[in-house]
Design an enzyme around this catalytic site. Structure first.
Site, PDB file in Angstrom:
ATOM      1  N   MET A  30       0.843  -1.207   0.000  1.00 44.69           N
ATOM      2  CA  MET A  30       0.000   0.000   0.000  1.00 44.69           C
ATOM      3  C   MET A  30       0.874   1.252   0.000  1.00 44.69           C
ATOM      4  O   MET A  30       0.382   2.361   0.235  1.00 44.69           O
ATOM      5  CB  MET A  30      -0.923   0.003   1.210  1.00 44.69           C
ATOM      6  N   GLY A  31       2.180   1.095  -0.238  1.00 40.61           N
ATOM      7  CA  GLY A  31       3.061   2.259  -0.282  1.00 40.61           C
ATOM      8  C   GLY A  31       3.588   2.633   1.083  1.00 40.61           C
ATOM      9  O   GLY A  31       3.445   1.880   2.051  1.00 40.61           O
ATOM     10  N   HIS A  37       9.077  -3.821   3.619  1.00 42.54           N
ATOM     11  CA  HIS A  37       8.712  -3.975   2.205  1.00 42.54           C
ATOM     12  C   HIS A  37       9.951  -4.304   1.368  1.00 42.54           C
ATOM     13  O   HIS A  37       9.901  -5.149   0.468  1.00 42.54           O
ATOM     14  CB  HIS A  37       8.103  -2.680   1.660  1.00 42.54           C
ATOM     15  N   GLY A 147       4.327 -10.537   3.961  1.00 45.36           N
ATOM     16  CA  GLY A 147       5.029 -10.527   5.242  1.00 45.36           C
ATOM     17  C   GLY A 147       4.220 -11.219   6.334  1.00 45.36           C
ATOM     18  O   GLY A 147       2.997 -11.108   6.378  1.00 45.36           O
ATOM     19  N   GLU A 148       4.927 -11.888   7.231  1.00 48.96           N
ATOM     20  CA  GLU A 148       4.270 -12.491   8.404  1.00 48.96           C
ATOM     21  C   GLU A 148       3.796 -11.425   9.386  1.00 48.96           C
ATOM     22  O   GLU A 148       3.059 -11.709  10.318  1.00 48.96           O
ATOM     23  CB  GLU A 148       5.227 -13.470   9.093  1.00 48.96           C
ATOM     24  N   GLN A 153      -3.641 -11.973   7.443  1.00 43.93           N
ATOM     25  CA  GLN A 153      -3.740 -11.701   5.996  1.00 43.93           C
ATOM     26  C   GLN A 153      -3.047 -12.808   5.202  1.00 43.93           C
ATOM     27  O   GLN A 153      -3.576 -13.308   4.200  1.00 43.93           O
ATOM     28  CB  GLN A 153      -3.098 -10.346   5.699  1.00 43.93           C
ATOM     29  N   SER A 185       6.363  -0.669  10.291  1.00 46.76           N
ATOM     30  CA  SER A 185       5.013  -0.484   9.760  1.00 46.76           C
ATOM     31  C   SER A 185       4.901   0.920   9.195  1.00 46.76           C
ATOM     32  O   SER A 185       5.482   1.859   9.746  1.00 46.76           O
ATOM     33  CB  SER A 185       3.989  -0.663  10.888  1.00 46.76           C
TER      34      SER A 185
HETATM   35  P1  AMP Z   1       1.333  -2.984   3.459  1.00 43.38           P
HETATM   36  O1  AMP Z   1       1.955  -1.947   2.581  1.00 43.38           O
HETATM   37  O2  AMP Z   1       1.266  -2.595   4.893  1.00 43.38           O
HETATM   38  O3  AMP Z   1       0.009  -3.481   2.914  1.00 43.38           O
HETATM   39  O4  AMP Z   1       2.297  -4.228   3.423  1.00 43.38           O
HETATM   40  C1  AMP Z   1       2.669  -4.825   2.207  1.00 43.38           C
HETATM   41  C2  AMP Z   1       3.381  -6.125   2.491  1.00 43.38           C
HETATM   42  O5  AMP Z   1       4.540  -5.866   3.278  1.00 43.38           O
HETATM   43  C3  AMP Z   1       2.514  -7.116   3.285  1.00 43.38           C
HETATM   44  O6  AMP Z   1       2.740  -8.424   2.795  1.00 43.38           O
HETATM   45  C4  AMP Z   1       3.044  -6.953   4.683  1.00 43.38           C
HETATM   46  O7  AMP Z   1       2.863  -8.086   5.505  1.00 43.38           O
HETATM   47  C5  AMP Z   1       4.519  -6.703   4.417  1.00 43.38           C
HETATM   48  N1  AMP Z   1       5.141  -6.035   5.561  1.00 43.38           N
HETATM   49  C6  AMP Z   1       4.740  -4.880   6.166  1.00 43.38           C
HETATM   50  N2  AMP Z   1       5.549  -4.620   7.229  1.00 43.38           N
HETATM   51  C7  AMP Z   1       6.451  -5.627   7.296  1.00 43.38           C
HETATM   52  C8  AMP Z   1       7.526  -5.935   8.179  1.00 43.38           C
HETATM   53  N3  AMP Z   1       7.840  -5.154   9.214  1.00 43.38           N
HETATM   54  N4  AMP Z   1       8.245  -7.044   7.941  1.00 43.38           N
HETATM   55  C9  AMP Z   1       7.938  -7.870   6.904  1.00 43.38           C
HETATM   56  N5  AMP Z   1       6.926  -7.627   6.039  1.00 43.38           N
HETATM   57  C10 AMP Z   1       6.194  -6.524   6.227  1.00 43.38           C
END
Ligand code: AMP
Length: 285
Positions: A30-31, A37, A147-148, A153, A185
């Protein structure tokens, strides 16, 4: 690095790569990209000939009272991260392109969407599954990395891929943390310095649970210890702190199978989630 805006552009590019026999890895985001990421992007870079990142703050996974309108969108910085991580293309669609007028099809993973975040964010995982399904259709990747950090999700996506026989391999990636343990995050940037300090209690509570799990199989004791640690840091607004089955996400009373400790808590107006694997204690002989 190509920057693609329309579903048609994305489809055409992906079809050209596939026609040339090249494999494709997809990292949906989501940027507001950070090192979490970036680790997914680097993982994708290693696994396929072509690497695609998508940047799309998906409106259908935000509730009406949530932070969709203020979600950070630093597109230029994000494109820099994508470039540094070796992306071949970045897909940056508009909401109208993904959900054109008249769009009415959704994907719902029923059971796995109910517990944990599903209780507090109704409709969230329907939005997630629907957008991920659409992205998989457009990019047609061989593998997609998740990501875990967003553990529920990941399980929802795994289930969708299994149930709908989607021809893609889902690669789970470990949580990337700040030096003090806080899971990276995009929402961490909302925290004030004081809130940022308080937030470290979340990974500390999870660590406490991991350590205690070597001594007891009683999930209620683990949860109580985690809650106590959060309370002592002044964190009062906890959506959940649960020990769940690592695959079904069903709450456990007894630690007798692979489990996950999961937390969602509010620090000021920011809602943070985190989780950790909890090992089953080895039986005494
Ligand atoms: P998002 O932009 O928050 O939707 O995240 C996009 C992807 O990045 C998703 O698969 C998340 O689980 C992963 N992600 C976000 N934060 C982390 C993190 N701290 N470590 C590993 N993966 C992450």
């Amino acid at each position: 690095m190509l920057i693609l805006h329309t579903p048609q552009q994305m489809r055409t590019q992906s079809a050209a790569w596939r026609a040339a026999g090249e494999t494709i890895a997809l990292v949906p985001t989501m940027g507001a990209l950070h090192d979490g990421h970036a680790s997914l992007l680097r993982g994708g870079r290693e696994r396929a000939a072509r690497l695609v990142a998508s940047i799309f703050a998906n409106p259908t996974q935000f509730g009406p009272q949530e932070d969709f309108s203020k979600y950070p969108r630093p597109l230029n910085a994000d494109l820099g991260v994508c470039r540094d991580c070796g992306c071949d293309a970045v897909f940056v669609p508009t909401a109208d392109a993904i959900y054109p007028p008249g769009d009415q099809t959704v994907v719902e993973v029923t059971e796995l969407s109910r517990p944990l975040c599903g209780t507090f964010r109704p409709g969230h995982f329907r939005g997630v599954a629907t957008v991920v399904y659409k992205l998989l259709q457009l990019v047609a990747p061989d593998c997609a990395l998740f990501g875990e950090k967003d553990y529920q999700q990941l399980q929802v996506i795994n289930q969708m891929v299994r149930d709908l026989w989607l021809p893609v391999t889902i690669i789970p990636m470990p949580i990337i943390r700040e030096p003090d343990g806080l899971a990276m995050s995009s929402r961490n940037r909302y925290l004030s310095p004081e809130e940022r300090r308080q937030a470290t209690a979340i990974p500390q509570a999870l660590q406490q649970i991991v350590v205690l799990a070597a001594q007891t199989r009683d999930a209620a004791r683990l949860v109580a210890a985690g809650r106590e640690l959060l309370a002592s840091a002044g964190i009062q607004h906890i959506d959940y702190l649960e020990i769940v089955d690592a695959t079904s996400l069903a709450a456990l009373t007894h630690l007798d199978r692979p489990a996950r400790a999961c937390i969602a808590a509010h620090i000021g107006t920011t809602r943070l989630i985190d989780n950790v694997a909890v090992a089953v204690p080895t039986p005494l002989c």
